[in-house]
Motif scaffolding. Structure first.
Motif, PDB file in Angstrom:
ATOM      1  N   LEU A1009       0.846  -1.194   0.000  1.00  0.00           N
ATOM      2  CA  LEU A1009       0.000   0.000   0.000  1.00  0.00           C
ATOM      3  C   LEU A1009       0.875   1.235   0.000  1.00  0.00           C
ATOM      4  CD1 LEU A1009      -2.665  -1.075   2.675  1.00  0.00           C
ATOM      5  CD2 LEU A1009      -2.832  -1.267   0.196  1.00  0.00           C
ATOM      6  N   ASN A1010       0.346   2.340  -0.379  1.00  0.00           N
ATOM      7  CA  ASN A1010       1.055   3.619  -0.324  1.00  0.00           C
ATOM      8  C   ASN A1010       1.178   4.083   1.121  1.00  0.00           C
ATOM      9  OD1 ASN A1010       1.239   3.693  -3.115  1.00  0.00           O
ATOM     10  ND2 ASN A1010      -0.718   4.800  -3.313  1.00  0.00           N
ATOM     11  N   PHE A1011       2.363   4.701   1.418  1.00  0.00           N
ATOM     12  CA  PHE A1011       2.544   5.181   2.797  1.00  0.00           C
ATOM     13  C   PHE A1011       1.689   6.431   3.011  1.00  0.00           C
ATOM     14  CE2 PHE A1011       5.618   7.526   0.310  1.00  0.00           C
ATOM     15  CZ  PHE A1011       5.549   8.807   0.820  1.00  0.00           C
ATOM     16  N   SER A1012       1.358   6.623   4.284  1.00  0.00           N
ATOM     17  CA  SER A1012       0.603   7.804   4.738  1.00  0.00           C
ATOM     18  C   SER A1012      -0.602   8.057   3.825  1.00  0.00           C
ATOM     19  CB  SER A1012       1.514   9.033   4.773  1.00  0.00           C
ATOM     20  OG  SER A1012       0.824  10.127   5.329  1.00  0.00           O
ATOM     21  N   THR A1013      -1.378   7.025   3.561  1.00  0.00           N
ATOM     22  CA  THR A1013      -2.545   7.154   2.676  1.00  0.00           C
ATOM     23  C   THR A1013      -3.766   6.576   3.373  1.00  0.00           C
ATOM     24  OG1 THR A1013      -1.144   6.973   0.712  1.00  0.00           O
ATOM     25  CG2 THR A1013      -3.504   6.559   0.416  1.00  0.00           C
ATOM     26  N   ARG A1014      -4.836   7.305   3.224  1.00  0.00           N
ATOM     27  CA  ARG A1014      -6.106   6.833   3.802  1.00  0.00           C
ATOM     28  C   ARG A1014      -6.801   5.921   2.799  1.00  0.00           C
ATOM     29  NH1 ARG A1014      -9.723   8.303   7.609  1.00  0.00           N
ATOM     30  NH2 ARG A1014      -8.431  10.063   8.244  1.00  0.00           N
ATOM     31  N   TYR A1015      -7.353   4.819   3.343  1.00  0.00           N
ATOM     32  CA  TYR A1015      -8.080   3.864   2.530  1.00  0.00           C
ATOM     33  C   TYR A1015      -9.463   3.642   3.116  1.00  0.00           C
ATOM     34  CZ  TYR A1015      -3.776   2.652   0.055  1.00  0.00           C
ATOM     35  OH  TYR A1015      -2.671   2.707  -0.698  1.00  0.00           O
ATOM     36  N   LYS A1016     -10.407   3.411   2.224  1.00  0.00           N
ATOM     37  CA  LYS A1016     -11.759   3.061   2.653  1.00  0.00           C
ATOM     38  C   LYS A1016     -12.047   1.631   2.224  1.00  0.00           C
ATOM     39  CE  LYS A1016     -16.508   4.626   2.853  1.00  0.00           C
ATOM     40  NZ  LYS A1016     -17.448   5.710   2.537  1.00  0.00           N
ATOM     41  N   PHE A1017     -12.627   0.859   3.191  1.00  0.00           N
ATOM     42  CA  PHE A1017     -12.850  -0.567   2.978  1.00  0.00           C
ATOM     43  C   PHE A1017     -14.335  -0.872   2.997  1.00  0.00           C
ATOM     44  CE2 PHE A1017      -8.731  -0.022   4.960  1.00  0.00           C
ATOM     45  CZ  PHE A1017      -7.901  -0.751   4.135  1.00  0.00           C
ATOM     46  N   TYR A1018     -14.777  -1.815   2.090  1.00  0.00           N
ATOM     47  CA  TYR A1018     -16.148  -2.303   2.024  1.00  0.00           C
ATOM     48  C   TYR A1018     -16.051  -3.825   2.136  1.00  0.00           C
ATOM     49  CZ  TYR A1018     -16.357   2.241  -0.310  1.00  0.00           C
ATOM     50  OH  TYR A1018     -16.220   3.551  -0.629  1.00  0.00           O
ATOM     51  N   PHE A1019     -16.803  -4.424   3.114  1.00  0.00           N
ATOM     52  CA  PHE A1019     -16.604  -5.846   3.407  1.00  0.00           C
ATOM     53  C   PHE A1019     -17.950  -6.503   3.596  1.00  0.00           C
ATOM     54  CE2 PHE A1019     -15.303  -9.368   6.293  1.00  0.00           C
ATOM     55  CZ  PHE A1019     -14.411 -10.003   5.432  1.00  0.00           C
ATOM     56  N   TYR A1020     -18.215  -7.663   2.926  1.00  0.00           N
ATOM     57  CA  TYR A1020     -19.484  -8.364   3.098  1.00  0.00           C
ATOM     58  C   TYR A1020     -19.272  -9.833   2.779  1.00  0.00           C
ATOM     59  CZ  TYR A1020     -19.659  -7.505  -1.973  1.00  0.00           C
ATOM     60  OH  TYR A1020     -19.370  -7.428  -3.308  1.00  0.00           O
ATOM     61  N   ALA A1021     -20.291 -10.645   3.278  1.00  0.00           N
ATOM     62  CA  ALA A1021     -20.234 -12.113   3.107  1.00  0.00           C
ATOM     63  C   ALA A1021     -21.220 -12.528   2.024  1.00  0.00           C
ATOM     64  CB  ALA A1021     -20.558 -12.800   4.428  1.00  0.00           C
ATOM     65  N   GLN A1022     -21.090 -13.763   1.529  1.00  0.00           N
ATOM     66  CA  GLN A1022     -21.955 -14.284   0.468  1.00  0.00           C
ATOM     67  C   GLN A1022     -22.347 -15.712   0.780  1.00  0.00           C
ATOM     68  OE1 GLN A1022     -19.172 -13.113  -2.804  1.00  0.00           O
ATOM     69  NE2 GLN A1022     -21.110 -12.602  -3.863  1.00  0.00           N
ATOM     70  N   THR A1023     -23.618 -16.012   0.388  1.00  0.00           N
ATOM     71  CA  THR A1023     -24.101 -17.392   0.391  1.00  0.00           C
ATOM     72  C   THR A1023     -24.539 -17.698  -1.027  1.00  0.00           C
ATOM     73  OG1 THR A1023     -26.382 -16.777   0.888  1.00  0.00           O
ATOM     74  CG2 THR A1023     -24.915 -17.170   2.779  1.00  0.00           C
ATOM     75  N   ALA A1024     -25.089 -18.879  -1.182  1.00  0.00           N
ATOM     76  CA  ALA A1024     -25.577 -19.243  -2.509  1.00  0.00           C
ATOM     77  C   ALA A1024     -26.719 -18.339  -2.943  1.00  0.00           C
ATOM     78  CB  ALA A1024     -26.026 -20.709  -2.503  1.00  0.00           C
ATOM     79  N   ALA A1025     -27.406 -17.705  -1.953  1.00  0.00           N
ATOM     80  CA  ALA A1025     -28.541 -16.835  -2.298  1.00  0.00           C
ATOM     81  C   ALA A1025     -28.079 -15.463  -2.724  1.00  0.00           C
ATOM     82  CB  ALA A1025     -29.486 -16.719  -1.098  1.00  0.00           C
ATOM     83  N   GLY A1026     -26.835 -15.108  -2.448  1.00  0.00           N
ATOM     84  CA  GLY A1026     -26.352 -13.795  -2.861  1.00  0.00           C
ATOM     85  C   GLY A1026     -25.523 -13.120  -1.795  1.00  0.00           C
ATOM     86  N   SER A1027     -25.221 -11.837  -2.027  1.00  0.00           N
ATOM     87  CA  SER A1027     -24.369 -11.055  -1.130  1.00  0.00           C
ATOM     88  C   SER A1027     -25.200 -10.431  -0.022  1.00  0.00           C
ATOM     89  CB  SER A1027     -23.646  -9.951  -1.908  1.00  0.00           C
ATOM     90  OG  SER A1027     -22.853 -10.506  -2.922  1.00  0.00           O
ATOM     91  N   GLY A1028     -24.587 -10.377   1.153  1.00  0.00           N
ATOM     92  CA  GLY A1028     -25.260  -9.773   2.302  1.00  0.00           C
ATOM     93  C   GLY A1028     -24.944  -8.302   2.447  1.00  0.00           C
ATOM     94  N   SER A1029     -25.348  -7.755   3.552  1.00  0.00           N
ATOM     95  CA  SER A1029     -25.106  -6.340   3.837  1.00  0.00           C
ATOM     96  C   SER A1029     -23.636  -6.128   4.111  1.00  0.00           C
ATOM     97  CB  SER A1029     -25.929  -5.893   5.046  1.00  0.00           C
ATOM     98  OG  SER A1029     -27.300  -6.084   4.800  1.00  0.00           O
ATOM     99  N   GLN A1030     -23.109  -4.924   3.714  1.00  0.00           N
ATOM    100  CA  GLN A1030     -21.685  -4.662   3.870  1.00  0.00           C
ATOM    101  C   GLN A1030     -21.427  -3.818   5.100  1.00  0.00           C
ATOM    102  OE1 GLN A1030     -20.472  -2.533   0.351  1.00  0.00           O
ATOM    103  NE2 GLN A1030     -21.296  -0.591   1.067  1.00  0.00           N
TER     104      GLN A1030
END
Length: 1193
Positions: A1009-1030
């Motif tokens: 990653l770049n030093f001294s840099t802010r990052y924003k993360f989006y994270f969610y789980a999945q089942t066979a029915a589809g993606s859940g809330s992030q």
């Protein structure tokens, strides 16, 4: 002399070019001499009598005699007296003295002498060089108050009912005495239509009564002049009743019938005074005409008065002495005529005619007036009088008959007029006019004064007049002169005579400006001229602005007890100080602390009814006043009605009437009538009816067997009054009930009973004593007869032994001692319910989606329900998890579907779960048996968001993420998705990176990653029915601390001019140093930077010292700045700054420096500036926009 200040006809100045001159005309060719003290001191004037004693002068013989005679004139007059027509030499009588400078005589009889000696006719003469004035003939008589002559008075005895006159006959006094009757206790004897005192002082009894018997009838004569009272001998009166008289006759004469019928016999009226049928009366004009008629009779007569051929004057006619005396005040010749008095009682009437003749002593029509003439002028003296008989006119000159006076060619006598023509100063004299007849005389003095005087202006010099604009201005110029001067007016010091027609000149010299304007201000000059000279006077005029009320008090309506304020703002001329006065109903404000006046306001607190009225604000200045008024209406709720009365009392109705109370200035809109049932609900008042505010009666409908009382309340816009006093009570007769109980129901409490309930009648509805209820029932579908039961004082009846849930017909009827109520309505009820016997069949489930399922069932037979169907109830529960296959107990859930529905939806199910359910029918008693259990599974669903996400162990180029799986996976997790992107200093998002992570991971490290840099993360789980809330999070990679400090300093100063100059100097110095080092290197020697590198294997970047050209160390405080808003990084997952050597290695740029071929250092300033917000008290450092300097190797 008397000044006549007149405002006669006005002369308007013409618009021509001639001077504006005021010519004063002569009133009957005579001058009027003003009563100006300075003028009178200088003018020669004949004598004038100013004060004298009355013609008929009655004196008190106990005091000194003072005969007044005062006169004025110029020079002051001398005085002389005549007595009985001959000269009265006062110097020869030591008891007589004359007041200095006056003609008033004082006779000292208190030391010696008698008043009778000085009886006679006196006349005063006042004389100076211009003539002589004389007084009236003054007749001097001493007052007399003689005693009654001695006489022996016998007791007067008479029968009951006879008339009686008690004579007074007082002694003749001067003046005549005032007569009144009293007893020995000095109490006035009561008088009435039967007993009264006549004008001659006698006491008249129309008929006597036994209570008139007394020993002390006393006549008193009061002589006001001498303040003495004389008393007549008491008179004794004895009134004998009929019974006493008959007893006396019977004892002496044995004749009991002698007076039996006569003593009480009633009789018609006869006059006691005046006598006969007619009489005459003579009275003088201006006096009080008094006519009297007193009659006797039994019963007591009543007196009436009429005037034949005329009417009695309304405003001058008065009745005295119980209408026995008629008085007409200020009698005139028109009051002559025949007056008739009528005496009437039950047995008859008589009348008496009084012929009235009104004579008249002489009275003035035109009295002679003083004449002031100029030499050569003409004049007239008129002496005109009237009387009955006609008076004779005679003239005197300086007190002697004009017939024997010296002749004057300018004088001519023509009866009651003397005409003067071309008079000269020697014509000055005092003339007397005498008008006389047999009833009296009039004597008037009038002088003729011939004067030659130059003009004089009597108005004070430089008088200042202040006038309000747009009002008339009157500038006075009182003047005198003989001959009469002419007047002209000028404006300004060098102004010409006033010529404009806006001015009005009055004959008395006054200049009038009808409508004064601001430009009217100035100095005006009045000039008076005659042939003997000229006089002038300056008058100053100022025009002021009018006083105005610019904010007037306004009409107010307030409730009693509140506060009201009136405002009055006044605008006025700045040189005038107004005074503001408040009035109430045109009078001063009450002296009450509730009234306060503060500058422009009048405030009244705690307003009462008496405060209502008109309030006037009056603004007064020395020149004008204005006023404005407003009305205050004090309102309140009405006063209670009163005088309640019940009329037309019937079994079922009554009429109520009342008198309204005061509406307190707010009209009554309606009346509310309430009643109290003293028998059933004492003390509780109920609404009866409302009627219009114009009504004072109401027809009220009543119920039987109620002890009514009524009260009334009045209502206006402010509210309702207090209740009136209660009316009288009215008890209506008993009757059978008008209605039956309501809310009748039949419901069983047990499977084998029927509970019948109802709402009982209250006492008011019972209509009589002995209230009971007849309860009847029978099965609806059977042929049974009605079963009935009569109960009292209850509202429920239980029928036992009934079949389960059978319909019944029910009715409840009211009755009392007077009979039954009307036939009641029939109500359907049911006997008691029992639990249902059958479970629903054919239950099956249709799964709609992972959270919703639909259930179907067949209805149960109605008979098996054994009660009222309430619906169907579904019990369902989650038995096990499909993902873990682990069984556990879950609490059952219940859904109820009302009515006869045969399907229903089960919402809120959990995905990927195993459920079990059953169905039951429900009635009011409870639930029936359950259907067989039916199981079903829900399919997979999308998972919930991961339970947590943390960023740990941040470095310059890596971040580590830790998380917990979703709390509700709703299926089998297949993988995680991580997306992230950088954020620059302007909060713009960079490119998005998508990363798939296996489902069994809970930790992941991102590298490079770049030093001294802010990052924003989006994270969610999945089942066979589809993606859940992030779930989202933000974090920052770390940066060197030293570089942060330099960057912070450069952020602050990089834009300053001095800093740019300094940097240029440093760059130049480095360049020189590099050149030197390059030369030394080429020579094979070492330079300082290389030595420093040898001494320090891992050197830190050193800033240059300005004094020796070497690099020194420095440090600065951390620049704590917040992370971007919206970051979800919690306090335990934030990126923390780590210590750093801040070397070039840390930035991935190596440790070896590079040089150009000329040996110069190859380096550049690079970097970017970012600012990140932080949460809470945590912080991160922003990277410097300038790269640190490379170390020399």
């Amino acid at each position: 002399m008397q000044l006549k200040i007149m405002m006669p006809k006005k002369k308007h100045l013409s618009a021509g070019r001639a001077p504006l001159i005021l010519f004063l005309c002569q009133m009957i060719s005579a001058l009027e001499v003003p009563l100006d003290p300075k003028l009178l001191e200088d003018l020669v004037q004949p004598p004038t009598i100013t004060q004298q004693s009355p013609k008929d002068y009655i004196i008190d013989p106990r005091e000194n005699i003072v005969i007044q005679c005062e006169a004025k004139g110029k020079p002051p007059p001398s005085f002389s007296w005549t007595r009985n027509g001959t000269h009265f030499d006062i110097d020869k009588d030591p008891l007589v003295t004359m007041k200095s400078g006056s003609g008033t005589l004082t006779v000292n009889i208190m030391s010696e002498g008698k008043a009778e000696t000085y009886e006679g006719v006196y006349q005063c003469t006042a004389r100076n060089e211009r003539g002589a004035a004389i007084s009236n003939n003054i007749v001097i008589r001493p007052s007399r108050s003689p005693l009654w002559t001695k006489e022996k008075l016998e007791r007067i005895t008479l029968r009951n009912g006879q008339s009686l006159v008690l004579p007074c006959r007082p002694p003749v006094g001067l003046p005549p005495p005032i007569i009144f009757w009293m007893d020995n206790s000095f109490q006035r004897l009561p008088q009435s239509e039967r007993v009264s005192q006549g004008l001659n002082g006698d006491l008249y009894f129309s008929n006597v009564l036994p209570e008139d018997t007394r020993e002390d009838y006393i006549c008193y004569a009061r002589f006001n002049h001498t303040q003495t009272i004389q008393q007549k001998q008491p008179i004794s009166v004895k009134v004998i009743s009929v019974d006493e008289l008959n007893d006396t006759i019977a004892a002496n004469l044995s004749d009991t019938e002698f007076y039996g019928a006569k003593s009480h016999r009633e009789r018609p009226p006869t006059f006691l005074t005046p006598e006969g049928n007619a009489s005459r009366k003579e009275e003088l004009r201006g006096n009080v005409l008094s006519l009297e008629c007193i009659a006797e009779g039994l019963p007591t007569p009543i007196i009436y008065w009429i005037k034949e051929d005329g009417t009695l004057p309304i405003n001058r006619t008065f009745y005295r002495n119980f209408k026995k005396t008629l008085q007409i005040v200020q009698v005139t010749e028109a009051d002559s005529g025949n007056y008739q008095c009528i005496a009437k009682n039950a047995l008859g009437a008589i009348h008496h005619v009084i012929s009235v003749t009104v004579k008249a002593a002489p009275y003035w029509i035109i009295a002679p007036q003083n004449l002031v003439l100029s030499p050569g002028e003409d004049g007239t003296l008129i002496c005109r009088a009237n009387g009955n008989p006609k008076p004779r006119i005679s003239w005197l000159l300086n007190g002697i008959p004009i017939e024997i006076a010296p002749d004057d060619p300018s004088r001519k006598i023509d009866g009651d007029t003397i005409i003067f023509s071309n008079v000269q100063e020697r014509s000055s004299a005092v003339y007397q006019c005498n008008a006389s007849n047999e009833y009296g005389y009039l004597l008037a003095n009038a002088f003729v004064n011939v004067l030659a005087e130059p003009p004089r202006i009597l108005t004070s010099a430089d008088t200042l007049y202040q006038v309000i604009a747009n009002r008339p201005a009157l500038l006075d110029c009182a003047f005198f002169g003989s001959p009469l001067p002419t007047i002209e007016w000028f404006k300004g010091a060098k102004g010409s005579a006033l010529r404009e027609d806006i001015y009005v000149l009055h004959e008395n010299g006054t200049l009038e400006i009808p409508v004064a304007q601001k430009d009217s201000t100035g100095t005006y000059t009045c000039v008076a001229r005659n042939k003997l000279g000229m006089a002038k006077n300056d008058i100053h005029l100022e025009i002021k602005d009018p006083t105005r009320i610019i904010k007037q008090p306004e009409y107010a309506v307030v409730q009693r007890g509140s506060t009201v304020s009136f405002e009055c703002i006044v605008k006025h001329d700045h040189t005038l100080i107004p005074t503001i006065t408040w009035l109430k109903d045109h009078r001063e404000l009450p002296s009450d602390g509730r009234f306060t006046v503060d500058k422009d306001h009048l405030v009244v607190t705690d307003v009462s009814d008496d405060d209502g009225g008109t309030y006037t604000c009056v603004a007064n200045t020395t020149l004008d006043n204005v006023s404005a008024s407003a009305v205050l209406s004090v309102v309140d709720v009405p006063n209670p009605p009163f005088d309640l009365e019940l009329t037309d009392q019937l079994d079922r109705s009554v009429q109520l009437s009342w008198t309204p109370g005061d509406d307190n200035n707010s009209p009554i809109t309606k009346f509310i009538i309430e009643y109290e049932d003293a028998m059933h609900e004492p003390g509780l008042w109920h609404h009866q009816i409302e009627v219009s505010g114009a009504q004072t009666t109401a027809q009220l409908k009543l119920s039987p067997y109620v002890n009514y009382s009524f009260r009334v309340m009045a209502v206006n816009s402010l509210g309702r009054s207090l209740p009136s006093e209660a009316s009288e009570q009215y008890l209506t007769k008993a009757a059978e009930p008008d209605k039956n109980p309501t809310a009748v129901e039949g419901l069983g409490s047990e499977p084998d009973n029927l509970v019948i309930t109802w709402k009982p009648l209250n006492g008011f509805e019972s209509n009589g004593p002995g209230l009971q209820y007849k309860v009847s029932w029978r099965q609806k579908d059977g042929d049974d007869e009605w079963t009935s039961m009569v109960v009292a004082d209850v509202s429920k009846y239980i029928v036992s032994g009934t079949p389960t849930f059978v319909p019944y017909l029910i009715k409840v009827q009211a009755l009392n001692d007077a009979g039954f109520a009307p036939e009641p309505a029939v109500v359907l009820g049911h006997s008691g319910e029992d639990l249902p016997m059958v479970a629903p069949g054919n239950v099956h489930v249709n799964v709609v989606n992972s959270t919703l399922a639909e259930v179907h069932w067949d209805p149960v037979p109605l008979k098996s329900i054994r009660g009222h169907l309430q619906g169907y109830r579904i019990y369902y529960w989650k038995a096990q998890s499909s993902s873990t296959r682990h069984r556990r107990h879950i609490e059952k859930k219940i859904l109820t579907f009302q009515g006869s529905k045969t399907h229903g939806m089960l919402p809120g199910l959990e995905p990927f779960s195993h459920y079990t359910l059953n169905v039951r029918v429900v009635n009011r008693k409870g639930e029936g048996p359950a259907s067989p259990d039916r199981a079903f599974n829900t399919p997979e669903g999308v998972p919930s968001a991961p339970s947590s996400l943390k960023i740990v162990n941040p470095t310059l180029d890596s971040l580590t993420l830790e998380w917990e799986p979703p709390s509700h996976p709703n299926g089998i997790l297949t993988e995680y998705t991580l997306k992230y992107q950088p954020i620059n200093s302007t909060h713009e998002l960079g490119p998005l990176v998508d990363l798939k992570i296996p489902a069994n991971k809970t930790r992941w490290t991102l590298k490079n990653l770049n030093f001294s840099t802010r990052y924003k993360f989006y994270f969610y789980a999945q089942t066979a029915a589809g993606s859940g809330s992030q779930i989202t999070e933000e974090a920052i990679t770390t940066v060197d601390e030293g570089k942060m400090a330099m960057a912070s300093r450069q952020v602050d100063i990089a834009t300053q001019g001095w800093f740019i100059g300094l940097m240029c100097a440093v760059a130049l110095l480095i360049l020189i140093l590099l050149i030197v080092c390059f030369i030394r290197r080429n020579k094979g020697g070492k330079y300082p930077v290389k030595e420093k590198e040898d001494a320090h294997a891992d050197p830190e970047i050193q800033p240059m010292k300005e004094d020796d050209g070497t690099f020194g160390e420095y440090s600065d405080a951390e620049d704590h700045k917040p992370l971007k808003k919206g970051s979800r990084t919690p306090s335990d997952r934030t990126v923390k700054k780590e210590d750093s050597d801040d070397s070039l290695v840390d930035y991935g740029e190596g440790v070896n420096g590079q040089f150009n071929e000329d040996g110069s250092f190859i380096g550049q300033y690079s970097g970017k500036k970012e600012k990140e917000p932080a949460e809470g008290n945590e912080s991160s450092e922003a990277p410097s926009p300038v790269n640190a300097m490379n170390s020399f190797v």
